[in-house]
Structure formats: C-alpha cells, structure tokens
Write an enzyme that holds these catalytic residues in place. Structure first.
Site, PDB file in Angstrom:
ATOM      1  N   GLY A   1      10.817  -5.342  -0.110  1.00 60.06           N
ATOM      2  CA  GLY A   1       9.727  -4.384  -0.019  1.00 60.06           C
ATOM      3  C   GLY A   1      10.031  -3.299   0.990  1.00 60.06           C
ATOM      4  O   GLY A   1      11.201  -3.015   1.286  1.00 60.06           O
ATOM      5  N   CYS A   2       9.010  -2.682   1.533  1.00 58.99           N
ATOM      6  CA  CYS A   2       9.181  -1.592   2.485  1.00 58.99           C
ATOM      7  C   CYS A   2      10.031  -2.033   3.667  1.00 58.99           C
ATOM      8  O   CYS A   2       9.726  -3.032   4.322  1.00 58.99           O
ATOM      9  CB  CYS A   2       7.812  -1.138   2.976  1.00 58.99           C
ATOM     10  SG  CYS A   2       7.879   0.075   4.313  1.00 58.99           S
TER      11      CYS A   2
END
Length: 199
Positions: free
Chosen positions: A39-40
């Site tokens: 993810g981020c």
C-alpha cells in the site's frame, strides 16, 4: 568480504606497526536487504523503521516499465510500478521471517490493487525477493497463511524477483516522522502504528 579483509588488515597493521585504524569488527556486520509493497509507502515506511534491527528504510517504486518514474507517473496507475519500501536490516537482530510476520499484519494482503481508500495497481501487495532463500521463505509463509485461512480470504500478494528500485522523491522519505501532524498521518498512519506497537 571486502570489509572483513579491511578489518584483518587493520589488526595486522596494529600488531606489526602499532598503527591503529580505529576499525571495529562490529562496524562490518553484513546487512541484508528486503523490498515490500504493502500500500502507500508512507504507511509501510512508518511501520518498518520502528523495528529493532532495521537500519534504513527508503521509499520508492519497483516493478514497472517506465524508467525513472515520478510520483505523478506512478499515481496514474499506468506505469506498472508498485509503491515499495526497501530496507537494510541486521539479520543477527531481526530475521527475514520476522520481517514477513510484520508485513502480513501491517496491511491487508487479500485486497487486489488497493489498501483501504488507496486504490490503484501501485498499491498492490508484493514481495520482491533479493535471494532465492527469500523467495522460498516468502512462498512458504504465504502458503501457510492461506492453508490456515488466517485472513479468511485468499492472499493476493505477488512474490516477484527483485527489479530496478527507483528512489522516490525526497519529500516522500521519512514522511511520517516529518509530517506526523498532517491529516493523513493522524487518520491513517498513527492508528496503524498504535495497533501494531501499542498493544
């Protein structure tokens, strides 16, 4: 190997000539490397940099077709890159298997091309292995979790050979530490850290 030779040379010079090069054997510990997409990268960096034995964490991009992509390119979701963190760690303090344990609980590996509200191929779950042993350990770990139905759904994480790592822009590095009061950090990253480390 080069570091070991240098240490031996320093000892030799000290014994024979009394020359002290102030080189400590502990300075030459062999660090190993790992690369994860979860993810981020702001979130993932904030988690892994807190682990004892992790010496450095860098945010970047991997797995795409464009050379030297910028953040705006990757955010478009058309370059094929994954937002990743690449870390250096001391295997005498923390093992690759222990890093994997954190990786599995630090994000949702069952969602395809998204983590929470972050949607796009750049947010897909991936392990880029640096060695054949890492590939085997990652595959075994993923299979064990799937067999045990630990996440209640099939794990979508890709296990891929290491590719070119493109370091993300400077403002992405140490993002949480430098921007802990930013809304995203307060609403997304801080709760994740609290959940993982303040049990």
């Amino acid at each position: 190997m080069h570091d070991n030779k240098l240490f031996i040379l320093s000892c030799y010079l000290y014994i024979i000539f009394g020359v002290n090069m102030n080189i400590n054997a502990m300075d030459f510990k062999e660090l190993e490397h790992a690369t994860f997409g979860a993810g981020c990268f702001w979130c993932v960096e904030a988690v892994f940099e807190r682990l004892k034995g992790v010496k450095e964490v860098r945010a970047g991009y991997m797995g795409g077709e464009m050379e030297n992509p910028a953040y705006e390119d990757v955010c478009g979701g058309n370059t094929g890159h994954v937002e990743v963190i690449q870390l250096n760690y001391d295997p005498q303090v923390i093992s690759f298997n222990e890093l994997l344990e954190v990786f599995w609980i630090a994000h949702d590996p069952t969602t395809e091309n998204r983590q929470g509200a972050d949607i796009g191929t750049q947010y897909r779950s991936a392990i880029f292995y640096h060695t054949e042993n890492q590939r085997k350990l990652a595959g075994k770990s993923k299979k064990l979790l799937n067999d045990a139905n630990m996440h209640k759904m099939l794990i979508m994480t890709e296990i891929l050979p290491l590719q070119t790592f493109y370091l993300a822009e400077k403002y992405h590095q140490n993002y949480y530490r430098l921007n802990s009061n930013a809304p995203y950090c307060k609403m997304i990253i801080q709760p994740k850290i609290d959940k993982l480390f303040n049990k």
